[in-house]
Scaffold this motif. Structure first.
Motif, PDB file in Angstrom:
ATOM      1  N   GLY A   6       0.828  -1.204   0.000  1.00  0.00           N
ATOM      2  CA  GLY A   6       0.000   0.000   0.000  1.00  0.00           C
ATOM      3  C   GLY A   6       0.862   1.252   0.000  1.00  0.00           C
ATOM      4  N   GLU A   7       1.876   1.213   0.842  1.00  0.00           N
ATOM      5  CA  GLU A   7       2.790   2.346   0.944  1.00  0.00           C
ATOM      6  C   GLU A   7       3.532   2.558  -0.388  1.00  0.00           C
ATOM      7  OE1 GLU A   7       5.442   3.759   4.732  1.00  0.00           O
ATOM      8  OE2 GLU A   7       5.805   1.764   3.948  1.00  0.00           O
ATOM      9  N   LEU A   8       3.920   1.438  -0.988  1.00  0.00           N
ATOM     10  CA  LEU A   8       4.626   1.500  -2.271  1.00  0.00           C
ATOM     11  C   LEU A   8       3.730   2.121  -3.346  1.00  0.00           C
ATOM     12  CD1 LEU A   8       7.081   0.682  -4.044  1.00  0.00           C
ATOM     13  CD2 LEU A   8       5.941  -1.512  -4.412  1.00  0.00           C
ATOM     14  N   ARG A   9       2.469   1.692  -3.397  1.00  0.00           N
ATOM     15  CA  ARG A   9       1.546   2.224  -4.424  1.00  0.00           C
ATOM     16  C   ARG A   9       1.317   3.724  -4.223  1.00  0.00           C
ATOM     17  NH1 ARG A   9       0.574  -1.357  -7.819  1.00  0.00           N
ATOM     18  NH2 ARG A   9       0.657  -3.529  -7.168  1.00  0.00           N
ATOM     19  N   ALA A  10       1.189   4.145  -2.987  1.00  0.00           N
ATOM     20  CA  ALA A  10       1.005   5.573  -2.715  1.00  0.00           C
ATOM     21  C   ALA A  10       2.246   6.360  -3.145  1.00  0.00           C
ATOM     22  CB  ALA A  10       0.732   5.784  -1.223  1.00  0.00           C
ATOM     23  N   TYR A  11       3.413   5.786  -2.858  1.00  0.00           N
ATOM     24  CA  TYR A  11       4.679   6.459  -3.189  1.00  0.00           C
ATOM     25  C   TYR A  11       4.827   6.607  -4.701  1.00  0.00           C
ATOM     26  CZ  TYR A  11       9.731   7.347  -3.160  1.00  0.00           C
ATOM     27  OH  TYR A  11      10.973   7.901  -3.335  1.00  0.00           O
ATOM     28  N   TYR A  12       4.317   5.622  -5.451  1.00  0.00           N
ATOM     29  CA  TYR A  12       4.443   5.648  -6.908  1.00  0.00           C
ATOM     30  C   TYR A  12       3.143   6.046  -7.619  1.00  0.00           C
ATOM     31  CZ  TYR A  12       9.264   4.059  -7.365  1.00  0.00           C
ATOM     32  OH  TYR A  12      10.633   3.991  -7.356  1.00  0.00           O
ATOM     33  N   ALA A  13       2.314   6.847  -6.939  1.00  0.00           N
ATOM     34  CA  ALA A  13       1.119   7.395  -7.610  1.00  0.00           C
ATOM     35  C   ALA A  13       1.575   8.507  -8.567  1.00  0.00           C
ATOM     36  CB  ALA A  13       0.157   7.930  -6.568  1.00  0.00           C
ATOM     37  N   ASP A  14       0.680   9.054  -9.352  1.00  0.00           N
ATOM     38  CA  ASP A  14       0.999  10.165 -10.278  1.00  0.00           C
ATOM     39  C   ASP A  14       2.140   9.825 -11.232  1.00  0.00           C
ATOM     40  OD1 ASP A  14      -0.898  11.776  -8.956  1.00  0.00           O
ATOM     41  OD2 ASP A  14       0.589  12.296  -7.421  1.00  0.00           O
ATOM     42  N   ALA A  15       2.005   8.718 -11.903  1.00  0.00           N
ATOM     43  CA  ALA A  15       3.077   8.252 -12.781  1.00  0.00           C
ATOM     44  C   ALA A  15       3.187   9.095 -14.045  1.00  0.00           C
ATOM     45  CB  ALA A  15       2.809   6.798 -13.156  1.00  0.00           C
ATOM     46  N   PRO A  16       4.405   9.258 -14.584  1.00  0.00           N
ATOM     47  CA  PRO A  16       4.549   9.884 -15.910  1.00  0.00           C
ATOM     48  C   PRO A  16       4.036   8.914 -16.983  1.00  0.00           C
ATOM     49  CG  PRO A  16       6.683   9.104 -15.102  1.00  0.00           C
ATOM     50  CD  PRO A  16       5.693   8.871 -14.001  1.00  0.00           C
ATOM     51  N   ASP A  17       4.030   9.378 -18.261  1.00  0.00           N
ATOM     52  CA  ASP A  17       3.411   8.581 -19.326  1.00  0.00           C
ATOM     53  C   ASP A  17       4.111   7.253 -19.596  1.00  0.00           C
ATOM     54  OD1 ASP A  17       1.533  10.487 -19.662  1.00  0.00           O
ATOM     55  OD2 ASP A  17       2.524  11.465 -21.376  1.00  0.00           O
ATOM     56  N   ASP A  18       5.431   7.242 -19.493  1.00  0.00           N
ATOM     57  CA  ASP A  18       6.163   6.083 -20.012  1.00  0.00           C
ATOM     58  C   ASP A  18       6.426   4.977 -18.996  1.00  0.00           C
ATOM     59  OD1 ASP A  18       8.069   7.869 -18.678  1.00  0.00           O
ATOM     60  OD2 ASP A  18       9.570   6.431 -19.385  1.00  0.00           O
ATOM     61  N   ILE A  19       6.129   5.223 -17.736  1.00  0.00           N
ATOM     62  CA  ILE A  19       6.465   4.198 -16.729  1.00  0.00           C
ATOM     63  C   ILE A  19       5.519   4.299 -15.536  1.00  0.00           C
ATOM     64  CG2 ILE A  19       8.215   5.710 -15.607  1.00  0.00           C
ATOM     65  CD1 ILE A  19       8.945   2.040 -15.867  1.00  0.00           C
ATOM     66  N   SER A  20       5.147   3.154 -15.011  1.00  0.00           N
ATOM     67  CA  SER A  20       4.374   3.171 -13.768  1.00  0.00           C
ATOM     68  C   SER A  20       4.674   1.884 -13.013  1.00  0.00           C
ATOM     69  CB  SER A  20       2.877   3.289 -14.046  1.00  0.00           C
ATOM     70  OG  SER A  20       2.387   2.043 -14.487  1.00  0.00           O
ATOM     71  N   TRP A 239      11.267   7.509 -10.494  1.00  0.00           N
ATOM     72  CA  TRP A 239      10.786   6.931 -11.754  1.00  0.00           C
ATOM     73  C   TRP A 239      11.928   6.314 -12.528  1.00  0.00           C
ATOM     74  CZ3 TRP A 239       5.953   6.330 -11.135  1.00  0.00           C
ATOM     75  CH2 TRP A 239       5.244   7.236 -10.311  1.00  0.00           C
ATOM     76  N   ASP A 240      13.107   6.921 -12.446  1.00  0.00           N
ATOM     77  CA  ASP A 240      14.275   6.327 -13.103  1.00  0.00           C
ATOM     78  C   ASP A 240      14.650   5.003 -12.444  1.00  0.00           C
ATOM     79  OD1 ASP A 240      14.857   8.375 -15.107  1.00  0.00           O
ATOM     80  OD2 ASP A 240      15.138   9.663 -13.355  1.00  0.00           O
ATOM     81  N   MET A 241      14.437   4.917 -11.143  1.00  0.00           N
ATOM     82  CA  MET A 241      14.687   3.637 -10.463  1.00  0.00           C
ATOM     83  C   MET A 241      13.755   2.572 -11.044  1.00  0.00           C
ATOM     84  SD  MET A 241      16.712   2.390  -8.169  1.00  0.00           S
ATOM     85  CE  MET A 241      17.178   3.360  -6.739  1.00  0.00           C
TER      86      MET A 241
END
Ligand code: IPE
Ligand code: IPE
Ligand code: MG
Length: 261
Positions: A6-20, A239-241
């Motif tokens: 859950g924490e991971l998904r919140a941290y990676y919300a608002d993704a750019p177009d090319d990666i999520s 996002w680069d990670m």
């Protein structure tokens, strides 16, 4: 490794177009990711700033890399911060870097508490200026009981110096009769490297585009997958990670064996 999706998904919300996050297989996360944090100087020069501004900006990227690595569930994150060859830089830049290492580490200790991160250093930290060495030793002591991710920072690190040191330690044990010369094997060397006890990196990330190792982890990278991005270190983000992990997950690791179909 503790892992909170859950924490991971919140941290990676608002993704750019090319990666999520959905591009990543969460069951195939690398255990150990290592980074050559290059390009701080070029980042600064491109903006008409002094090189040291690039190093200062690089600290923010490193903080974000530590946080994203914890969220993603790596066992180990390692990062090359200062090589045995970097002493050749102008004294002013060396002094700035040593000061930055000390002040940043002190400032970031609460993050290591919050994230249960255990600190390690790769390289000979006894040769560092006193203030930097003292802060590093304090960091080691204060995080020694942490059970989460290991964060290994390579400072005054050179792989050739590390291998010479390991050889010296083996030779001393042989001379002292603690082991026989014909017992010396890969394990004997591994146990005497700065990385002893850590798994080899699964993935090496280098920023700023150079296709070289610059004397980094020559032994440990034997079967590591490489990801090189043209982005300079201060622009490297969470996002680069993910982009690096996506590339890693597309590789076929064979370790000298046969191609899997
Ligand atoms: C990496 O950035 C940081 C250190 C080596 C300390 P650089 O300072 O090497 O930046 P560039 O490669 O000159 O752009
Ligand atoms: C490698 O970068 C060392 C670190 C990132 C600490 P350098 O900037 O020193 O490497 P070269 O000189 O381009 O090979
Ligand atoms: Mg460089």
């Amino acid at each position: 490794m503790e892992f909170d999706e859950g924490e991971l998904r919140a941290y990676y919300a608002d993704a750019p177009d090319d990666i999520s996050l959905s591009d990543i297989d969460l069951t195939n996360i690398p255990r150990h990711v290592s980074m050559i944090m290059d390009g701080n100087g070029r980042w600064a020069e491109e903006r008409g700033l002094a090189r040291h501004q690039g190093h200062i900006a690089g600290v923010d990227s490193l903080r974000e890399a530590v946080t994203s690595s914890v969220r993603l569930g790596f066992d180990v994150l390692s990062a090359y911060a200062f090589s045995t060859e970097n002493w050749r830089r102008p004294q002013e830049e060396v002094d700035l870097l040593m000061h930055l290492f000390a002040t940043t580490l002190l400032k970031e200790l609460p993050l290591f508490y919050q994230e249960n991160v255990r600190l390690r250093f790769l390289g000979d930290i006894t040769e560092l200026p006193e203030q930097t060495r003292e802060v590093f030793e304090e960091g080691l002591e204060k995080t020694a009981a942490h059970t989460g991710m290991v964060f290994a920072l390579a400072v005054n690190y050179g792989s050739r110096a590390e291998l010479a040191r390991a050889t010296r330690l083996v030779a001393q044990d042989v001379v002292a009769g603690r082991m026989n010369a014909d017992e010396v094997d890969e394990r004997s060397i591994e146990e005497r490297l700065y990385t002893s006890g850590l798994p080899d990196p699964d993935l090496l990330v280098r920023t700023s585009g150079e296709l070289r190792l610059s004397n980094y982890l020559l032994w440990q990278l034997a079967y590591t997958e490489f990801y090189v991005t043209s982005k300079h270190w201060p622009d490297f983000s969470r996002w680069d990670m993910l982009r690096a992990i996506r590339a890693y997950q597309g590789r076929n690791r064979r370790f000298g064996g046969v191609v899997e179909s």
